[in-house]
Design a protein around this motif. Structure first.
Motif, PDB file in Angstrom:
ATOM      1  N   ARG A  93      25.286  57.397  30.381  1.00 33.02           N
ATOM      2  CA  ARG A  93      25.925  56.236  29.759  1.00 33.02           C
ATOM      3  C   ARG A  93      25.535  54.934  30.471  1.00 33.02           C
ATOM      4  O   ARG A  93      25.370  54.896  31.691  1.00 33.02           O
ATOM      5  N   GLU A  94      25.436  53.873  29.703  1.00 32.98           N
ATOM      6  CA  GLU A  94      25.189  52.558  30.267  1.00 32.98           C
ATOM      7  C   GLU A  94      26.474  52.062  30.924  1.00 32.98           C
ATOM      8  O   GLU A  94      27.535  52.049  30.304  1.00 32.98           O
ATOM      9  N   PRO A  95      26.441  51.638  32.189  1.00 37.52           N
ATOM     10  CA  PRO A  95      27.670  51.153  32.832  1.00 37.52           C
ATOM     11  C   PRO A  95      28.136  49.838  32.231  1.00 37.52           C
ATOM     12  O   PRO A  95      27.326  49.005  31.820  1.00 37.52           O
ATOM     13  N   VAL A  96      29.452  49.687  32.157  1.00 34.04           N
ATOM     14  CA  VAL A  96      30.049  48.442  31.659  1.00 34.04           C
ATOM     15  C   VAL A  96      30.333  47.559  32.863  1.00 34.04           C
ATOM     16  O   VAL A  96      31.109  47.909  33.746  1.00 34.04           O
ATOM     17  N   LEU A  97      29.692  46.408  32.900  1.00 35.77           N
ATOM     18  CA  LEU A  97      29.843  45.493  34.036  1.00 35.77           C
ATOM     19  C   LEU A  97      30.375  44.142  33.599  1.00 35.77           C
ATOM     20  O   LEU A  97      30.185  43.133  34.274  1.00 35.77           O
ATOM     21  N   ASP A  98      31.058  44.073  32.481  1.00 38.34           N
ATOM     22  CA  ASP A  98      31.575  42.814  31.963  1.00 38.34           C
ATOM     23  C   ASP A  98      32.540  42.188  32.953  1.00 38.34           C
ATOM     24  O   ASP A  98      33.436  42.850  33.489  1.00 38.34           O
ATOM     25  N   GLY A  99      32.390  40.893  33.190  1.00 41.18           N
ATOM     26  CA  GLY A  99      33.364  40.144  33.972  1.00 41.18           C
ATOM     27  C   GLY A  99      33.235  40.309  35.477  1.00 41.18           C
ATOM     28  O   GLY A  99      34.025  39.749  36.225  1.00 41.18           O
ATOM     29  N   HIS A 100      32.253  41.087  35.954  1.00 39.51           N
ATOM     30  CA  HIS A 100      32.127  41.273  37.392  1.00 39.51           C
ATOM     31  C   HIS A 100      31.624  39.993  38.058  1.00 39.51           C
ATOM     32  O   HIS A 100      30.847  39.235  37.486  1.00 39.51           O
ATOM     33  N   ALA A 101      32.065  39.785  39.293  1.00 37.93           N
ATOM     34  CA  ALA A 101      31.784  38.535  39.991  1.00 37.93           C
ATOM     35  C   ALA A 101      30.304  38.385  40.304  1.00 37.93           C
ATOM     36  O   ALA A 101      29.661  39.322  40.766  1.00 37.93           O
ATOM     37  N   ARG A 102      29.795  37.182  40.074  1.00 37.95           N
ATOM     38  CA  ARG A 102      28.431  36.839  40.449  1.00 37.95           C
ATOM     39  C   ARG A 102      28.426  35.436  41.053  1.00 37.95           C
ATOM     40  O   ARG A 102      27.827  34.506  40.501  1.00 37.95           O
ATOM     41  N   PRO A 103      29.110  35.270  42.188  1.00 45.37           N
ATOM     42  CA  PRO A 103      29.222  33.934  42.783  1.00 45.37           C
ATOM     43  C   PRO A 103      27.876  33.413  43.255  1.00 45.37           C
ATOM     44  O   PRO A 103      27.003  34.177  43.689  1.00 45.37           O
ATOM     45  N   LEU A 104      27.703  32.097  43.212  1.00 47.44           N
ATOM     46  CA  LEU A 104      26.432  31.482  43.558  1.00 47.44           C
ATOM     47  C   LEU A 104      26.414  30.919  44.968  1.00 47.44           C
ATOM     48  O   LEU A 104      25.330  30.693  45.529  1.00 47.44           O
ATOM     49  N   ARG A 105      27.580  30.640  45.555  1.00 51.18           N
ATOM     50  CA  ARG A 105      27.568  29.930  46.828  1.00 51.18           C
ATOM     51  C   ARG A 105      28.831  30.241  47.634  1.00 51.18           C
ATOM     52  O   ARG A 105      29.744  30.904  47.160  1.00 51.18           O
ATOM     53  N   GLY A 106      28.843  29.735  48.850  1.00 49.64           N
ATOM     54  CA  GLY A 106      30.045  29.737  49.674  1.00 49.64           C
ATOM     55  C   GLY A 106      30.484  31.107  50.129  1.00 49.64           C
ATOM     56  O   GLY A 106      29.721  32.088  50.139  1.00 49.64           O
ATOM     57  N   TRP A 107      31.758  31.160  50.523  1.00 53.70           N
ATOM     58  CA  TRP A 107      32.318  32.398  51.063  1.00 53.70           C
ATOM     59  C   TRP A 107      32.226  33.538  50.070  1.00 53.70           C
ATOM     60  O   TRP A 107      31.900  34.675  50.433  1.00 53.70           O
ATOM     61  N   GLU A 108      32.509  33.292  48.781  1.00 58.87           N
ATOM     62  CA  GLU A 108      32.484  34.379  47.803  1.00 58.87           C
ATOM     63  C   GLU A 108      31.106  35.021  47.737  1.00 58.87           C
ATOM     64  O   GLU A 108      30.985  36.245  47.615  1.00 58.87           O
ATOM     65  N   ARG A 109      30.052  34.222  47.820  1.00 59.22           N
ATOM     66  CA  ARG A 109      28.690  34.762  47.791  1.00 59.22           C
ATOM     67  C   ARG A 109      28.448  35.640  49.022  1.00 59.22           C
ATOM     68  O   ARG A 109      27.931  36.757  48.916  1.00 59.22           O
ATOM     69  N   LEU A 110      28.838  35.147  50.199  1.00 55.83           N
ATOM     70  CA  LEU A 110      28.680  35.921  51.427  1.00 55.83           C
ATOM     71  C   LEU A 110      29.471  37.218  51.346  1.00 55.83           C
ATOM     72  O   LEU A 110      28.979  38.292  51.717  1.00 55.83           O
ATOM     73  N   TYR A 111      30.691  37.109  50.817  1.00 54.69           N
ATOM     74  CA  TYR A 111      31.564  38.274  50.703  1.00 54.69           C
ATOM     75  C   TYR A 111      30.973  39.332  49.775  1.00 54.69           C
ATOM     76  O   TYR A 111      30.847  40.504  50.139  1.00 54.69           O
ATOM     77  N   VAL A 112      30.597  38.945  48.589  1.00 50.14           N
ATOM     78  CA  VAL A 112      30.086  39.912  47.610  1.00 50.14           C
ATOM     79  C   VAL A 112      28.792  40.547  48.097  1.00 50.14           C
ATOM     80  O   VAL A 112      28.543  41.739  47.887  1.00 50.14           O
ATOM     81  N   ASP A 113      27.971  39.781  48.792  1.00 51.25           N
ATOM     82  CA  ASP A 113      26.699  40.317  49.279  1.00 51.25           C
ATOM     83  C   ASP A 113      26.881  41.317  50.422  1.00 51.25           C
ATOM     84  O   ASP A 113      26.001  42.173  50.630  1.00 51.25           O
ATOM     85  N   HIS A 114      27.987  41.227  51.161  1.00 47.62           N
ATOM     86  CA  HIS A 114      28.099  42.013  52.391  1.00 47.62           C
ATOM     87  C   HIS A 114      29.342  42.894  52.502  1.00 47.62           C
ATOM     88  O   HIS A 114      29.448  43.660  53.455  1.00 47.62           O
ATOM     89  N   VAL A 115      30.263  42.820  51.559  1.00 51.19           N
ATOM     90  CA  VAL A 115      31.477  43.615  51.696  1.00 51.19           C
ATOM     91  C   VAL A 115      31.171  45.104  51.480  1.00 51.19           C
ATOM     92  O   VAL A 115      30.361  45.470  50.626  1.00 51.19           O
ATOM     93  N   THR A 116      31.794  45.933  52.304  1.00 50.62           N
ATOM     94  CA  THR A 116      31.644  47.377  52.153  1.00 50.62           C
ATOM     95  C   THR A 116      32.658  47.900  51.143  1.00 50.62           C
ATOM     96  O   THR A 116      33.549  47.173  50.691  1.00 50.62           O
ATOM     97  N   GLN A 117      32.549  49.170  50.796  1.00 51.87           N
ATOM     98  CA  GLN A 117      33.438  49.761  49.808  1.00 51.87           C
ATOM     99  C   GLN A 117      34.806  50.109  50.421  1.00 51.87           C
ATOM    100  O   GLN A 117      34.976  50.110  51.648  1.00 51.87           O
ATOM    101  N   ALA A 118      35.748  50.406  49.545  1.00 46.98           N
ATOM    102  CA  ALA A 118      37.131  50.632  49.986  1.00 46.98           C
ATOM    103  C   ALA A 118      37.227  51.754  51.005  1.00 46.98           C
ATOM    104  O   ALA A 118      37.994  51.658  51.977  1.00 46.98           O
ATOM    105  N   HIS A 119      36.462  52.826  50.826  1.00 49.23           N
ATOM    106  CA  HIS A 119      36.560  53.956  51.743  1.00 49.23           C
ATOM    107  C   HIS A 119      35.994  53.631  53.119  1.00 49.23           C
ATOM    108  O   HIS A 119      36.147  54.410  54.059  1.00 49.23           O
ATOM    109  N   GLN A 120      35.357  52.454  53.233  1.00 50.14           N
ATOM    110  CA  GLN A 120      34.817  51.994  54.520  1.00 50.14           C
ATOM    111  C   GLN A 120      35.631  50.846  55.101  1.00 50.14           C
ATOM    112  O   GLN A 120      35.266  50.296  56.131  1.00 50.14           O
ATOM    113  N   GLY A 121      36.722  50.466  54.438  1.00 45.65           N
ATOM    114  CA  GLY A 121      37.581  49.401  54.946  1.00 45.65           C
ATOM    115  C   GLY A 121      37.380  48.047  54.335  1.00 45.65           C
ATOM    116  O   GLY A 121      38.080  47.094  54.677  1.00 45.65           O
TER     117      GLY A 121
END
Length: 568
Positions: free
Chosen positions: A521-549
């Motif tokens: 199946r094709e994954p549904v990715l509607d509405g997922h964050a794609r920040p361009l700058r600032g803290w949100e960009r750094l966060y999305v690029d480097h945050v680990t998954q929930a099972h990793q904290g």
């Protein structure tokens, strides 16, 4: 003693002159003689973090204690995250708060630190920072508020907001009565009076050994909290003189003690992510399976909302956390230390239960097996969690048809639509709300129930998401599905109508479709964050998954005190 602060203040050169001269604003001359430890008070006080707004008074008591022990106290305001006000979610900035605090502790001439936290993300961020810098540190939890009442009934902060708001949607409570209760909900200073995330993390800090034993759960308005704060200030000076650091206190045994405590008090699922993040900063081996192995057979002893009936000032009156831990003392690591330099179990001597309706005896628990359950299956290959103590027993084994929402906005738009194809056996699925997806992993996992089912008397359904939920919330809610949809997890491939199978006893969470079909199946990715700058960009690029904290990947592992660079 070789104080760290002496690297700034000792000597007769230009740099030491500047450091001393600019700090001579009321400090005595002997503050710079290399004999008096300089203690920072990392203070998350803020009028916009209302649960922490009383920390100025606590800080003053800490200061008096530091002075009395021969130290020099220094107030250090740090990033403050107010759960009730910050949008989109305070969790988006937990790692930023931890990183900023770490850098301020590292950059300044201090020898030790007292960490003042209360509202949900403040204690975790402070402990993450302290773990990374590894300077002597101790926590003062700000304490829960006193219990308010509405029409003669005690109100559980948070928990009763969810309950009363659902009754309004069901038509069994008027909106006028709901709004009237608002002025009764928050009776005093302090954080939520339920065993939500704030109270849970205060208990976790004590179980980890990072508070003066007996402090967690002391109500914010109780004068004994100021007494404990004074004692903590004295202890901070002693910590520096003994050289006792967080890495020596927060060992693997301490984290296992925290997991036992989490089950015994019926604590928040958010503690799982926070404990994993703190352990990750220290390099202590800890994973989701530890929560199941260590916590699964632990009885729930604290009869507190949202898993029970009572509130935090009842717990304090009934004997407090020490009385709870005394009942499960045999399950605790006897060698795990506290900031006193003595093991946690040694501080349980003399603890007693004063009200067995609030703190149950081991032989008569609220629930015999109360730990956070870790689920795995084709919907959560890296794990998901559920809090059985807050769930409906009849739903812990369930098969139902998925009703899928692709985002919080999609949920709000369609949940109460009269033509929504849903019944009480359905499984409500919300995706796109994990660490990367929203971003920040908001507390939306306890989805409200469809209005037409509330009107029929339905008050719980199985709900599944890659999000978190408030520690004050309740229900049969499966959370933290990992990997999240935005990271390519299988939740992105679930479709409305798919059979979802939950079996908590077997620790399984699956969608009953052929693996080949799911993968195709094709994954549904509607509405997922794609920040361009600032803290949100750094966060999305480097945050680990929930099972990793859900920490930033480049912050894992303690770096210790690296002071020594010449900034001039």
């Amino acid at each position: 003693m070789g104080l760290r602060s002496s690297r700034w203040y000792a000597g007769d050169d230009r740099n030491s002159y500047i450091h001393r001269a600019w700090m001579r604003r009321g400090l005595p001359a002997d503050a710079f003689d290399g004999e008096r430890p300089h203690i920072a008070i990392a203070n998350t006080a803020s009028d916009l973090t209302p649960c922490n707004s009383h920390f100025g008074e606590i800080a003053e008591s800490v200061k008096h204690g530091v002075w009395a022990a021969g130290g020099v106290p220094l107030n250090l305001p740090v990033v403050s995250l107010g759960e009730t006000n910050v949008r989109p979610t305070a969790m988006l900035w937990r790692n930023l708060a931890a990183m900023a605090t770490e850098e301020m502790l590292r950059a300044n001439p201090i020898d030790g630190v007292v960490l003042l936290g209360g509202c949900d993300k403040t204690i975790p961020s402070l402990l993450m920072a302290a773990a990374s810098v590894d300077l002597p540190a101790v926590v003062v939890p700000g304490g829960p508020m006193l219990t308010g009442t509405f029409r003669g009934v005690p109100l559980g902060c948070g928990t009763d907001v969810w309950r009363l708001s659902e009754e309004v949607r069901a038509g069994t409570l008027s909106r006028e009565a709901f709004l009237e209760s608002e002025s009764s909900m928050i009776r005093s200073r302090g954080h939520c009076n339920t065993m939500g995330t704030a109270s849970t993390m205060a208990c976790m800090a004590e179980a980890l050994g990072m508070t003066l034993p007996g402090t967690a759960g002391t109500p914010a308005a109780d004068s004994r909290l100021l007494e404990r704060s004074h004692e903590t200030g004295r202890l901070a000076v002693d910590l520096v003189r003994r050289g006792l650091r967080p890495s020596q206190v927060m060992t693997r045994g301490s984290f296992l003690n925290a997991i036992v405590t989490l089950a015994a008090v019926g604590g928040s699922t958010n503690a799982v992510i926070h404990l994993l993040a703190i352990a990750g900063r220290l390099g202590v081996p800890l994973d989701l399976d530890d929560f199941d192995r260590t916590g699964a057979g632990v009885p729930l002893l604290a009869d507190l909302q949202p898993a029970g009936r009572h509130l935090m000032d009842d717990l304090h009156r009934a004997g407090g956390l020490r009385a709870v831990l005394k009942e499960v003392e045999d399950l605790l690591d006897p060698a795990a230390l506290t900031v006193t330099g003595r093991p946690l179990v040694e501080h349980l001597a003399g603890a007693a239960v004063h009200d067995e309706a609030v703190i149950r005896r081991r032989a008569e628990p609220v629930l015999p097996d109360a730990g956070i359950a870790v689920l795995r299956g084709n919907l959560a290959p890296d794990g998901a969690v559920i809090k059985p103590a807050a769930a409906s027993p009849h739903l812990l084994r369930h098969r139902g048809r998925a009703v899928v929402f692709d985002s919080v906005e999609d949920l709000h738009a369609r949940l109460d639509a009269p033509d929504l194809d849903v019944d009480e056996t359905s499984v409500l699925v919300l995706r796109g709300c994990g660490p990367k997806g929203y971003p920040g992993m908001p507390e939306v996992g306890n989805l409200p129930l469809p209005a037409k089912l509330l009107a029929k008397g339905v008050r719980d359904m199985v709900r599944l998401s890659d999000a978190r939920m408030s520690g004050t919330a309740y229900g049969t809610v499966v959370l933290h599905a990992s990997p999240e949809a935005a990271a390519g997890g299988p939740l992105a491939r679930v479709r409305t109508g798919d059979p979802i199978v939950l079996d908590v006893a077997a620790r399984r969470l699956d969608v009953d479709v052929p693996d080949g079909e799911l993968a195709a199946r094709e994954p549904v990715l509607d509405g997922h964050a794609r920040p361009l700058r600032g803290w949100e960009r750094l966060y999305v690029d480097h945050v680990t998954q929930a099972h990793q904290g859900a920490d930033l990947d480049f912050l894992l592992g303690s770096s210790g005190d690296t002071v020594g660079r010449d900034s001039h």
